[in-house]
Structures are given as structure tokens and as C-alpha cells.
Design a protein around this motif. Structure first.
Motif, PDB file in Angstrom:
ATOM      1  N   GLN A   1       1.202  -1.169  -0.001  1.00 55.83           N
ATOM      2  CA  GLN A   1      -0.040  -0.043   0.021  1.00 55.83           C
ATOM      3  C   GLN A   1       1.041   1.303   0.123  1.00 55.83           C
ATOM      4  O   GLN A   1       0.601   2.377  -0.856  1.00 55.83           O
ATOM      5  N   GLN A   2       1.381   1.343   0.388  1.00 60.19           N
ATOM      6  CA  GLN A   2       3.003   2.545   0.771  1.00 60.19           C
ATOM      7  C   GLN A   2       3.413   2.360  -0.549  1.00 60.19           C
ATOM      8  O   GLN A   2       3.469   4.067  -1.040  1.00 60.19           O
ATOM      9  N   LEU A   3       3.756   1.725  -1.361  1.00 56.12           N
ATOM     10  CA  LEU A   3       4.034   2.184  -2.863  1.00 56.12           C
ATOM     11  C   LEU A   3       2.505   2.192  -3.879  1.00 56.12           C
ATOM     12  O   LEU A   3       3.103   2.815  -4.586  1.00 56.12           O
ATOM     13  N   VAL A   4       1.586   1.490  -3.585  1.00 55.50           N
ATOM     14  CA  VAL A   4       0.249   2.623  -4.128  1.00 55.50           C
ATOM     15  C   VAL A   4       0.651   4.089  -3.754  1.00 55.50           C
ATOM     16  O   VAL A   4       0.578   5.295  -4.607  1.00 55.50           O
ATOM     17  N   VAL A   5       0.855   4.297  -2.483  1.00 53.14           N
ATOM     18  CA  VAL A   5       0.711   5.897  -2.269  1.00 53.14           C
ATOM     19  C   VAL A   5       2.114   6.852  -2.917  1.00 53.14           C
ATOM     20  O   VAL A   5       1.324   7.781  -3.636  1.00 53.14           O
ATOM     21  N   ASP A   6       3.037   5.889  -3.115  1.00 55.76           N
ATOM     22  CA  ASP A   6       4.072   6.527  -3.347  1.00 55.76           C
ATOM     23  C   ASP A   6       4.325   7.121  -4.727  1.00 55.76           C
ATOM     24  O   ASP A   6       4.430   7.695  -5.522  1.00 55.76           O
ATOM     25  N   GLU A   7       3.687   6.338  -5.349  1.00 57.76           N
ATOM     26  CA  GLU A   7       3.023   5.913  -6.863  1.00 57.76           C
ATOM     27  C   GLU A   7       2.135   7.073  -7.337  1.00 57.76           C
ATOM     28  O   GLU A   7       2.374   7.856  -8.199  1.00 57.76           O
ATOM     29  N   LEU A   8       1.191   7.168  -6.485  1.00 57.48           N
ATOM     30  CA  LEU A   8       0.632   8.178  -6.371  1.00 57.48           C
ATOM     31  C   LEU A   8       1.288  10.017  -6.022  1.00 57.48           C
ATOM     32  O   LEU A   8       0.422  10.593  -6.793  1.00 57.48           O
ATOM     33  N   GLN A   9       1.507   9.803  -5.160  1.00 63.81           N
ATOM     34  CA  GLN A   9       2.453  11.103  -4.570  1.00 63.81           C
ATOM     35  C   GLN A   9       3.428  11.334  -5.968  1.00 63.81           C
ATOM     36  O   GLN A   9       3.332  12.416  -6.991  1.00 63.81           O
ATOM     37  N   ARG A  10       4.110  10.897  -6.501  1.00 67.46           N
ATOM     38  CA  ARG A  10       5.013  10.801  -7.606  1.00 67.46           C
ATOM     39  C   ARG A  10       3.910  11.319  -9.104  1.00 67.46           C
ATOM     40  O   ARG A  10       4.366  12.595  -9.196  1.00 67.46           O
ATOM     41  N   LYS A  11       2.873  11.091  -9.307  1.00 62.99           N
ATOM     42  CA  LYS A  11       2.187  11.525 -10.099  1.00 62.99           C
ATOM     43  C   LYS A  11       1.568  12.740  -9.973  1.00 62.99           C
ATOM     44  O   LYS A  11       2.186  13.676 -10.874  1.00 62.99           O
ATOM     45  N   VAL A  12       0.598  12.683  -8.480  1.00 59.87           N
ATOM     46  CA  VAL A  12       0.769  14.270  -8.468  1.00 59.87           C
ATOM     47  C   VAL A  12       1.728  15.474  -8.332  1.00 59.87           C
ATOM     48  O   VAL A  12       1.298  16.576  -8.876  1.00 59.87           O
ATOM     49  N   GLY A  13       3.130  14.584  -7.608  1.00 55.55           N
ATOM     50  CA  GLY A  13       4.085  15.739  -8.776  1.00 55.55           C
ATOM     51  C   GLY A  13       4.437  16.252 -10.117  1.00 55.55           C
ATOM     52  O   GLY A  13       5.000  17.662  -9.881  1.00 55.55           O
ATOM     53  N   ASN A  14       4.230  15.317 -10.575  1.00 57.66           N
ATOM     54  CA  ASN A  14       4.528  15.123 -12.459  1.00 57.66           C
ATOM     55  C   ASN A  14       3.470  16.245 -12.684  1.00 57.66           C
ATOM     56  O   ASN A  14       3.575  16.880 -13.828  1.00 57.66           O
ATOM     57  N   LEU A  15       2.432  16.504 -11.971  1.00 58.86           N
ATOM     58  CA  LEU A  15       1.327  17.258 -12.240  1.00 58.86           C
ATOM     59  C   LEU A  15       2.049  18.632 -12.749  1.00 58.86           C
ATOM     60  O   LEU A  15       1.569  19.637 -13.262  1.00 58.86           O
ATOM     61  N   THR A  16       2.906  19.098 -11.965  1.00 56.34           N
ATOM     62  CA  THR A  16       3.936  20.570 -12.091  1.00 56.34           C
ATOM     63  C   THR A  16       5.116  19.801 -12.872  1.00 56.34           C
ATOM     64  O   THR A  16       5.977  19.328 -12.913  1.00 56.34           O
ATOM     65  N   ILE A  17       4.555  20.753 -14.692  1.00 57.60           N
ATOM     66  CA  ILE A  17       5.282  20.292 -14.898  1.00 57.60           C
ATOM     67  C   ILE A  17       6.733  21.235 -15.043  1.00 57.60           C
ATOM     68  O   ILE A  17       6.934  21.988 -15.115  1.00 57.60           O
ATOM     69  N   ALA A  18       8.142  20.777 -15.098  1.00 62.77           N
ATOM     70  CA  ALA A  18       9.218  21.294 -15.073  1.00 62.77           C
ATOM     71  C   ALA A  18      10.106  21.198 -16.407  1.00 62.77           C
ATOM     72  O   ALA A  18       9.595  20.277 -17.112  1.00 62.77           O
ATOM     73  N   ALA A  19      11.094  22.080 -16.660  1.00 65.67           N
ATOM     74  CA  ALA A  19      11.097  22.310 -18.100  1.00 65.67           C
ATOM     75  C   ALA A  19      12.605  21.131 -18.022  1.00 65.67           C
ATOM     76  O   ALA A  19      13.691  21.336 -17.003  1.00 65.67           O
ATOM     77  N   SER A  20      13.267  20.231 -19.705  1.00 66.01           N
ATOM     78  CA  SER A  20      13.635  19.186 -19.195  1.00 66.01           C
ATOM     79  C   SER A  20      14.785  19.634 -19.994  1.00 66.01           C
ATOM     80  O   SER A  20      16.164  19.202 -19.810  1.00 66.01           O
ATOM     81  N   VAL A  21      15.628  20.796 -20.581  1.00 66.59           N
ATOM     82  CA  VAL A  21      16.784  21.317 -21.146  1.00 66.59           C
ATOM     83  C   VAL A  21      16.423  22.872 -20.471  1.00 66.59           C
ATOM     84  O   VAL A  21      15.494  23.488 -20.640  1.00 66.59           O
ATOM     85  N   GLU A  22      17.792  23.302 -21.206  1.00 63.00           N
ATOM     86  CA  GLU A  22      17.842  25.407 -20.886  1.00 63.00           C
ATOM     87  C   GLU A  22      17.605  25.403 -22.435  1.00 63.00           C
ATOM     88  O   GLU A  22      18.137  25.022 -23.392  1.00 63.00           O
ATOM     89  N   GLY A  23      16.732  25.710 -22.845  1.00 65.91           N
ATOM     90  CA  GLY A  23      17.226  26.833 -24.027  1.00 65.91           C
ATOM     91  C   GLY A  23      15.554  27.956 -24.168  1.00 65.91           C
ATOM     92  O   GLY A  23      15.253  29.034 -23.436  1.00 65.91           O
ATOM     93  N   VAL A  24      14.648  27.943 -25.005  1.00 69.39           N
ATOM     94  CA  VAL A  24      13.406  28.394 -24.953  1.00 69.39           C
ATOM     95  C   VAL A  24      12.412  27.417 -25.368  1.00 69.39           C
ATOM     96  O   VAL A  24      12.519  26.942 -26.190  1.00 69.39           O
ATOM     97  N   VAL A  25      10.942  28.383 -25.181  1.00 67.57           N
ATOM     98  CA  VAL A  25       9.864  27.478 -25.355  1.00 67.57           C
ATOM     99  C   VAL A  25       9.506  27.487 -26.919  1.00 67.57           C
ATOM    100  O   VAL A  25       9.802  28.425 -27.958  1.00 67.57           O
ATOM    101  N   GLY A  26       9.288  27.193 -27.486  1.00 68.25           N
ATOM    102  CA  GLY A  26       9.071  26.418 -29.196  1.00 68.25           C
ATOM    103  C   GLY A  26       7.152  26.379 -29.290  1.00 68.25           C
ATOM    104  O   GLY A  26       6.305  27.709 -29.323  1.00 68.25           O
ATOM    105  N   ASN A  27       6.750  25.372 -29.980  1.00 74.68           N
ATOM    106  CA  ASN A  27       5.422  25.329 -30.248  1.00 74.68           C
ATOM    107  C   ASN A  27       4.849  25.206 -29.455  1.00 74.68           C
ATOM    108  O   ASN A  27       5.021  24.472 -28.444  1.00 74.68           O
TER     109      ASN A  27
END
Length: 419
Positions: A224-250
């Protein structure tokens, strides 16, 4: 009577100067006749005549020939990842197209009430399982204590039975007790010993059983702890961060729009690494190979690169390739900037060659070789071609001059007069 004019006539001697003039006139006439005759003879031997300025003439020479392909393309980012929605929900864009971003910067956020609710439910289940594990641990301790109590009591009874057995042994020797009482004391001792043995076995078995139940509860809790950790990871991914340094394209979506899982949101362009995307004609597709040298002309700058990728499919009669090049000495290169390229296929040494021209449109098996003002038709055989030169296999020698422009107006004449 009237006299004649003989008295008035006088002899005039011709001047030497008039003779020289007459000789000059005769010489000029002879030269003109000779030139006319030469022109008539040449015209008679040539089927057609063309203006020399309207044709291109090149000299056959021996040297190295580099087979190459001309192509065009554009500059693309070597690393241009797309950003996807991790879950279904409403997206909020935190950047706009063209904005500069740094690695790790928040660029979008997805609101997913369903995922949040699922996380709360699983957290509640985790708390319940933690309570269940604690309860089973207490029950195990309680049952262990009860079994230990029974074992201790059995041991006390065993000691009492052993004491009675010793008393009975002494008493039977002096005939204080009967044989029946003696045997009864021995039976009580045997019963006490058997009770202790069974109590010890029950305690050991109960401990193993209780340990197994506690371990099972711990495993359920860990799952059950793994299930909660996975959901916490998914919730954390709802805030999307840039994977590279550059500019926003399309941008593929607008703000506060409903998106599905794995739907593209935008592209990020890494400005620290560029590649050239070159489109090569389908006819040269089989001659391309990874690692081939490519000469790129970017604006006024020329750099060398190598083929790093070749598309396995043909689109619109062209093959798309990627070229990696050293950009340390380049400046002011931009995404989608147009480039021209030469793909160097092969280097042939010490071959007979001539400048490439429109005469190849005649099939590459005929040429017009110059001899003075007359261009005679000859049979040739061509080999490898490049953007600038073509190999001559047979039919010409070094130093020969041939017409390399189009033969369309020659009407396949055997000879042409260049006037």
C-alpha cells in the motif's frame, strides 16, 4: 586656217607614288579574296554556325574528382524534446512561446481532481493498514504471553509431580503408602512431563504463526505504501518542469484547456546544440552512408560535418538526413535557418575530367571538340559526376577543349563553325 592644240600639249610623266598606291590596292584585294575563300571553305565544311559567345568551352584536364551531392536544408535543434501532459485534467501554462527557460523551471501545471482524490483514498487505506498491523502485533504479544503463562504453570505442576514422585519412592520403601498411591504419583509425574512438552511445542508453533501473520500484515502495508508513493509521484508530475535549458517552441494547447494523458503541450528547444537537417534527392538514397563528410554553408560561413542519421523512408521523393557539425566557431545561428550542403560521396584520384555543364543532357556519350573555329562531334564516355566536374572515361585527351554548354541548337550536326 585654225591651228590644232598640239602646240599646247605637253608630256606628263607618271609619279612613283601612284604606283605604290596601286600595288597596295591589289594586295588588299588579294587578301580579301583569300579570306573569303577560307570562310567559304570553312562554311562548306561546317553544317551549322553559332556565335562563340553563346557557348561555354572547357578544357579537359587530369586531376582529383570528388563525387558530391548538392542539397538544401535547415538548422534544427539537436535536442528539442516535447512536453506531454502526465494526466487528464485542466492545464495551466506558465510560459509563452519564445520565452527563455532554465532547466528545472516550472512551465505548466495540470489540475487533476480525480488523481488527488485517489491519492487521499489510498492514504486512508494506508493508515488503516498501519492500524491493522499495530493491532496484530498487540494480539501476537497477548497470545504469546498467554501461552508462556500456560507453559510456566505446566512447569510448576511438573516440579510438584516430581516432588510427589520422590516422596512416594521413599514412602513405598518403608511401606507408608500403598502400591496404588505410588503408581498414582508416577502417573501424575508422567502427565506433568507430557503437559510441559506439549506446552513448549504450542508456544513455538504459536510464535511462528503470529510472526507469519505480522509479516503478512507488514507486506500488505508495504504494498500500500508503494501505491501511495506512486500516486504522490504522479501528483508531483502534475507540475511540469523544463528538461533542458533553452526557449519555448510551439504551444499545442491553450491555457485552462482540458487535456488527456500523454497529450503534447509544447516543445522546448535546446539552444546549446544544433544539427543540420538535409533533404537529399531519392536517386542518391542508396549512396548515402553514416559518417560521410558534408560541407555546410551557413550564411557566409562554411563548416564541415558528418552524416549522423538517415531516414529509412522517402517522403516527397526526398530522403531526410541529419548532419552533426562543430559549432564552436560559429555565431548567430538560429533554428530553421536555411543552409546549403555538399555531401561528399567519393574521392577519385588522377582521373580525366572536365567542367560540368548542360552537355550532359545529351546523354553524356557525345561532345563537340574544338579545332580552331570548328567544333567536331566526337563520341565520349562519362563516369562519375560531381556538382562541378564530370569524369571522362574515353573519347578525349588532356588539353582538349570541348563545348560544355547545351547542344540543343546543334541539331546533331557533325561540325559547328564558331564565328
Amino acid at each position: 586656217m585654225i591651228k590644232d592644240t598640239s602646240a599646247q600639249d605637253s608630256v606628263v610623266m607618271p609619279k612613283r607614288r601612284n604606283g605604290i598606291k596601286r600595288l597596295a590596292i591589289i594586295a588588299v584585294a588579294l587578301i580579301a579574296v583569300a579570306l573569303s575563300a577560307h570562310a567559304i571553305l570553312n562554311t562548306a565544311s561546317a553544317a551549322k554556325s553559332v556565335d562563340r559567345a553563346s557557348v561555354q568551352i572547357a578544357t579537359v584536364e587530369r586531376g582529383d574528382l570528388v563525387r558530391d551531392i548538392a542539397a538544401t536544408g535547415r538548422i534544427v535543434a539537436a535536442n528539442a524534446p516535447q512536453v506531454y501532459s502526465p494526466e487528464e485534467g485542466l492545464v495551466t501554462l506558465l510560459v509563452r512561446a519564445g520565452d527563455s527557460v532554465s532547466k528545472g523551471q516550472q512551465i505548466a501545471r495540470v489540475d487533476s481532481p480525480q488523481l488527488q482524490n485517489q491519492l487521499q483514498q489510498e492514504r486512508s487505506e494506508l493508515a488503516r493498514l498501519e492500524g491493522e498491523l499495530a493491532r496484530k502485533s498487540l494480539d501476537a504479544r497477548r497470545q504469546t504471553l498467554q501461552l508462556n503463562k500456560q507453559l510456566d504453570l505446566a512447569k510448576v505442576e511438573l516440579k510438584a509431580a516430581e516432588r510427589e514422585s520422590r516422596r512416594a519412592n521413599k514412602s513405598i520403601k518403608t511401606n507408608i503408602i500403598s502400591q496404588i498411591d505410588y503408581e498414582k504419583a508416577e502417573d501424575e509425574l508422567a502427565r506433568a512431563r507430557l503437559t510441559v512438552t506439549h506446552a513448549e511445542q504450542e508456544v513455538a508453533l504459536a510464535k511462528d504463526t503470529l510472526a507469519f501473520e505480522v509479516q503478512a500484515a507488514e507486506n500488505t502495508l508495504a504494498r500500500q505504501q508503494l501505491v501511495v508513493d506512486e500516486l504522490q509521484r504522479k501528483v508531483g508530475n502534475l507540475t511540469i518542469a523544463a528538461s533542458v535549458e533553452g526557449v519555448v517552441g510551439n504551444l499545442f494547447v491553450t491555457g485552462r484547456s482540458l487535456v488527456t494523458a500523454n497529450q503534447p503541450l509544447m516543445t522546448l528547444v535546446d539552444l546549446t546544440a544544433y544539427e543540420a537537417e538535409i533533404n537529399v534527392a531519392e536517386s542518391f538514397a542508396n549512396e548515402l552512408g553514416l559518417g560521410m563528410d558534408v560541407e555546410l554553408k551557413i550564411g557566409r560561413q562554411t563548416v564541415m560535418g558528418k552524416l549522423s542519421a538517415i531516414s529509412p523512408e522517402v517522403a516527397e521523393r526526398e530522403v531526410t538526413t541529419r548532419v552533426r557539425f562543430d559549432q564552436s566557431n560559429l555565431n548567430q545561428i538560429r533554428q530553421n535557418q536555411q543552409v546549403t550542403a555538399r555531401v561528399l560521396l567519393e574521392n577519385r584520384n588522377d582521373v580525366l575530367k572536365v567542367r560540368r555543364g548542360s552537355f550532359l543532357q545529351s546523354g553524356g556519350y557525345v561532345a563537340y571538340k574544338l579545332n580552331g573555329d570548328i567544333a567536331s562531334r566526337i563520341d565520349i564516355e562519362t563516369g562519375a559526376t560531381s556538382m562541378r566536374e564530370v569524369e571522362i572515361l574515353t573519347g578525349a585527351m588532356p588539353g582538349d577543349q570541348i563545348i560544355v554548354s547545351s547542344y540543343q541548337g546543334f541539331a546533331q550536326a557533325e561540325s559547328i563553325l564558331l564565328r
